[in-house]
Write an enzyme that holds these catalytic residues in place. Structure first.
Site, PDB file in Angstrom:
ATOM      1  N   GLU A   1      -3.641   4.170   6.567  1.00 26.26           N
ATOM      2  CA  GLU A   1      -4.861   4.427   5.777  1.00 26.26           C
ATOM      3  C   GLU A   1      -4.592   5.409   4.636  1.00 26.26           C
ATOM      4  OE1 GLU A   1      -8.236   3.552   6.955  1.00 26.26           O
ATOM      5  OE2 GLU A   1      -7.734   2.741   8.923  1.00 26.26           O
TER       6      GLU A   1
ATOM      7  N   PHE B   1      -7.791  -6.030  10.442  1.00 28.33           N
ATOM      8  CA  PHE B   1      -7.960  -5.861   8.990  1.00 28.33           C
ATOM      9  C   PHE B   1      -6.598  -6.005   8.335  1.00 28.33           C
ATOM     10  CE2 PHE B   1      -7.796  -2.737   5.441  1.00 28.33           C
ATOM     11  CZ  PHE B   1      -8.960  -2.995   4.735  1.00 28.33           C
TER      12      PHE B   1
ATOM     13  N   SER C   1      -7.918   4.090  17.080  1.00 28.16           N
ATOM     14  CA  SER C   1      -7.551   3.129  16.030  1.00 28.16           C
ATOM     15  C   SER C   1      -8.275   1.800  16.239  1.00 28.16           C
ATOM     16  CB  SER C   1      -6.039   2.870  16.023  1.00 28.16           C
ATOM     17  OG  SER C   1      -5.340   4.066  15.774  1.00 28.16           O
TER      18      SER C   1
HETATM   19  C1  LIG Z   1       0.803   1.863  13.666  1.00 24.86           C
HETATM   20  C2  LIG Z   1       0.287   1.408  12.318  1.00 24.86           C
HETATM   21  C3  LIG Z   1      -0.903   0.691  12.242  1.00 24.86           C
HETATM   22  C4  LIG Z   1      -1.345   0.210  11.011  1.00 24.86           C
HETATM   23  N1  LIG Z   1      -2.505  -0.545  10.956  1.00 24.86           N
HETATM   24  C5  LIG Z   1      -2.831  -1.172   9.780  1.00 24.86           C
HETATM   25  C6  LIG Z   1      -3.940  -2.106   9.740  1.00 24.86           C
HETATM   26  O1  LIG Z   1      -4.648  -2.309  10.739  1.00 24.86           O
HETATM   27  N2  LIG Z   1      -4.164  -2.773   8.574  1.00 24.86           N
HETATM   28  C7  LIG Z   1      -3.410  -2.580   7.451  1.00 24.86           C
HETATM   29  O2  LIG Z   1      -3.684  -3.229   6.438  1.00 24.86           O
HETATM   30  N3  LIG Z   1      -2.376  -1.685   7.460  1.00 24.86           N
HETATM   31  C8  LIG Z   1      -2.077  -0.991   8.587  1.00 24.86           C
HETATM   32  N4  LIG Z   1      -1.011  -0.111   8.622  1.00 24.86           N
HETATM   33  C9  LIG Z   1      -0.176   0.026   7.424  1.00 24.86           C
HETATM   34  C10 LIG Z   1      -0.279   1.386   6.733  1.00 24.86           C
HETATM   35  O3  LIG Z   1      -1.516   1.517   6.104  1.00 24.86           O
HETATM   36  C11 LIG Z   1       0.936   1.501   5.787  1.00 24.86           C
HETATM   37  O4  LIG Z   1       2.080   1.715   6.609  1.00 24.86           O
HETATM   38  C12 LIG Z   1       0.766   2.640   4.793  1.00 24.86           C
HETATM   39  O5  LIG Z   1      -0.232   2.349   3.847  1.00 24.86           O
HETATM   40  C13 LIG Z   1       2.079   2.940   4.048  1.00 24.86           C
HETATM   41  O6  LIG Z   1       2.649   1.785   3.566  1.00 24.86           O
HETATM   42  P1  LIG Z   1       4.220   1.515   3.818  1.00 24.86           P
HETATM   43  O7  LIG Z   1       4.474   1.667   5.277  1.00 24.86           O
HETATM   44  O8  LIG Z   1       4.543   0.202   3.196  1.00 24.86           O
HETATM   45  O9  LIG Z   1       4.958   2.694   3.097  1.00 24.86           O
HETATM   46  P2  LIG Z   1       5.357   2.740   1.540  1.00 24.86           P
HETATM   47  O10 LIG Z   1       4.176   2.429   0.688  1.00 24.86           O
HETATM   48  O11 LIG Z   1       6.597   1.958   1.332  1.00 24.86           O
HETATM   49  O12 LIG Z   1       5.691   4.292   1.361  1.00 24.86           O
HETATM   50  C14 LIG Z   1       6.944   4.869   1.731  1.00 24.86           C
HETATM   51  C15 LIG Z   1       6.925   6.335   1.286  1.00 24.86           C
HETATM   52  O13 LIG Z   1       6.827   6.400  -0.138  1.00 24.86           O
HETATM   53  C16 LIG Z   1       5.763   7.242  -0.513  1.00 24.86           C
HETATM   54  N5  LIG Z   1       5.158   6.759  -1.757  1.00 24.86           N
HETATM   55  C17 LIG Z   1       4.715   5.514  -2.029  1.00 24.86           C
HETATM   56  N6  LIG Z   1       4.213   5.464  -3.269  1.00 24.86           N
HETATM   57  C18 LIG Z   1       4.339   6.710  -3.794  1.00 24.86           C
HETATM   58  C19 LIG Z   1       3.964   7.318  -5.031  1.00 24.86           C
HETATM   59  N7  LIG Z   1       3.338   6.634  -6.003  1.00 24.86           N
HETATM   60  N8  LIG Z   1       4.265   8.619  -5.216  1.00 24.86           N
HETATM   61  C20 LIG Z   1       4.859   9.349  -4.245  1.00 24.86           C
HETATM   62  N9  LIG Z   1       5.224   8.833  -3.050  1.00 24.86           N
HETATM   63  C21 LIG Z   1       4.948   7.535  -2.833  1.00 24.86           C
HETATM   64  C22 LIG Z   1       4.784   7.186   0.652  1.00 24.86           C
HETATM   65  O14 LIG Z   1       3.946   8.332   0.686  1.00 24.86           O
HETATM   66  C23 LIG Z   1       5.735   7.113   1.836  1.00 24.86           C
HETATM   67  O15 LIG Z   1       6.125   8.404   2.204  1.00 24.86           O
HETATM   68  C24 LIG Z   1      -0.594   0.459   9.834  1.00 24.86           C
HETATM   69  C25 LIG Z   1       0.586   1.219   9.922  1.00 24.86           C
HETATM   70  C26 LIG Z   1       1.021   1.693  11.137  1.00 24.86           C
HETATM   71  C27 LIG Z   1       2.300   2.486  11.187  1.00 24.86           C
END
Ligand SMILES: Cc1cc2nc3c(=O)[nH]c(=O)nc-3n(C[C@H](O)[C@H](O)[C@H](O)COP(=O)(O)OP(=O)(O)OC[C@H]3O[C@@H](n4cnc5c(N)ncnc54)[C@H](O)[C@@H]3O)c2cc1C
Length: 392
Positions: free
Chosen positions: A371, A136, A98
């Site tokens: 991602e 990022f 990562s």
């Molecule tokens: C350890 C770790 C490192 C990370 N590193 C980075 C980083 O360096 N930079 C960065 O910018 N981000 C980073 N992230 C963030 C990561 O990209 C997000 O957690 C991810 O995009 C999901 O967003 P969320 O957690 O807000 O989930 P949500 O968007 O709230 O989603 C929750 C659930 O709802 C579902 N869902 C959402 N929308 C829909 C839809 N339209 N239809 C059906 N299902 C849906 C999703 O699939 C998921 O199962 C990291 C996350 C983790 C856990």
């Protein structure tokens, strides 16, 4: 932790599809992981700390900007070499991969592609050498899968921009010197800004208590009236397509990386199945255990072929975002399932830090979410094949 006896599976002789350079790059990364990562990774994962002492080694194997031109300090390699490096690093640990992915595809890539020459000269060599680590910032507390809703914003104050907002779940944030931050201008258009540690009002609190990617540092980015110099705006691309372009490159690397984690779990389970005796026989002689191993190697081989082909398409500039989504989704799902089956094959030993499997299994829970989640990538494939948008 047990000594690292890893032997990479290559059931369909995929090595024959690789050039000498690919094999050289991969083997150097593989040896480095055995020497520098395997002996320490369990301890760092247990104490939830990123091993900063390996940063120079990551730079030396070309993990920071593998495909960035050499004139900017990158390794100038092709997309398959980039993928193979990510595969080998994630064979060691997804958290270490990562850090390398973020540095290469989410920090160096946007500076190289969307930045001007002065920005490239200022940042890329230091990022390639590991002197600086980057992060990022796209995800926000209320905007994860839907980054277009972001509220982080900047206002033009004449001689500088004033940045406000917050990002969450940001890999490398606690120790990064540089952050690529995606924020909206006064018209609501998304731009990338280069924010440096030390700018007043910019803080990076660490996120604690993770059960996954424990050897990777994660944090928030908080912007409280941060004055960002105007020359820190990435001038050559704006709109959501800019961060999504970076994600294409990182997701491609994840598709390879997940194969590494799966290979390590398979190889560990295969070795264990020949050594562990129950009912007077090695457990690998039982049909149920053979079924698990046979299915694992089949899935790994399919993923290797898919990903190699994707690498060829990327080298030719022909890979679509939807094709990358398919590979990321398939390969991480494949790896998480293999980790789960492999863990069961080790019985009680499978849950200990003596073996890498449980750590891979927990790490992959983040990899299947970040991602673009598993479900979001499915919807991208759905949109691509039907032309109908499930996001609206
Ligand atoms: C350890 C770790 C490192 C990370 N590193 C980075 C980083 O360096 N930079 C960065 O910018 N981000 C980073 N992230 C963030 C990561 O990209 C997000 O957690 C991810 O995009 C999901 O967003 P969320 O957690 O807000 O989930 P949500 O968007 O709230 O989603 C929750 C659930 O709802 C579902 N869902 C959402 N929308 C829909 C839809 N339209 N239809 C059906 N299902 C849906 C999703 O699939 C998921 O199962 C990291 C996350 C983790 C856990």
């Amino acid at each position: 932790m047990k000594p690292d006896l890893f032997e990479a599976p290559d059931y369909y002789n995929l090595d024959e599809l690789l050039t000498d350079e690919h094999k050289l790059v991969r083997d150097a990364a593989r040896e480095w992981v055995k020497r520098e990562v395997s002996p320490i990774i369990e301890e760092y994962a247990q104490k939830a700390e990123f091993p900063t002492q390996i940063i120079n080694g990551l730079a030396e194997i070309g993990a920071f900007g593998p495909y960035i031109p050499m004139e900017y300090g990158g390794a100038g390699l092709d997309q398959i070499s980039y993928g193979l490096i990510m595969q080998e690093i994630e064979r060691g640990d997804s958290g270490i991969r990562s850090t390398a992915s973020v540095q290469s595809s989410l920090v160096m890539y946007p500076i190289w592609k969307y930045g001007n020459e002065a920005q490239r000269q200022k940042y890329l060599p230091k990022l390639a050498s590991g002197e600086w680590i980057g992060c990022f910032g796209l995800t926000e507390p209320d905007h994860g899968s839907n980054p277009s809703g972001m509220v982080t914003n900047f206002k033009d104050k004449g001689d500088h921009y004033l940045l406000n907002g917050a990002k969450m779940w940001i890999s490398n944030a606690p120790f990064a010197q540089v952050a690529i931050v995606w924020a909206k201008d006064e018209r609501g258009r998304i731009h990338g800004l280069i924010v440096e540690r030390g700018m007043e009002g910019f803080t990076t609190p660490e996120t604690h208590n993770k059960w996954s990617l424990r050897a990777s540092a994660t944090g928030e980015l908080i912007f409280d009236n941060v004055k960002v110099p105007k020359e820190n705006l990435l001038p050559n691309k704006s709109g959501l397509g800019a961060p999504l372009g970076c994600l294409d490159s990182a997701r491609y690397g994840i598709a390879w990386g997940a194969i590494g984690a799966a290979m390590d779990c398979y190889d560990t389970a295969l070795r264990y199945s020949k050594e562990r005796i129950q009912f007077g026989k090695p457990i690998g002689q039982f049909q149920l255990q053979q079924k698990k191993l046979a299915e694992m190697i089949t899935e790994i081989t399919k993923a290797q072929l898919l990903t190699w082909r994707l690498g060829v398409l990327r080298n030719d500039g022909k890979a679509s975002s939807a094709q990358i989504s398919m590979a990321k989704r398939n390969n991480v799902d494949m790896a998480i399932n293999i980790a789960r089956e492999a863990r069961q094959m080790l019985g009680g030993m499978g849950i200990t830090g003596e073996y890498s499997i449980m750590r891979h299994s927990m790490n992959l829970e983040s990899v299947i979410t970040y991602e673009g989640t598993h479900d979001i990538h499915l919807l991208i494939t759905g949109l691509d094949i039907t032309g109908l948008n499930a996001f609206k």
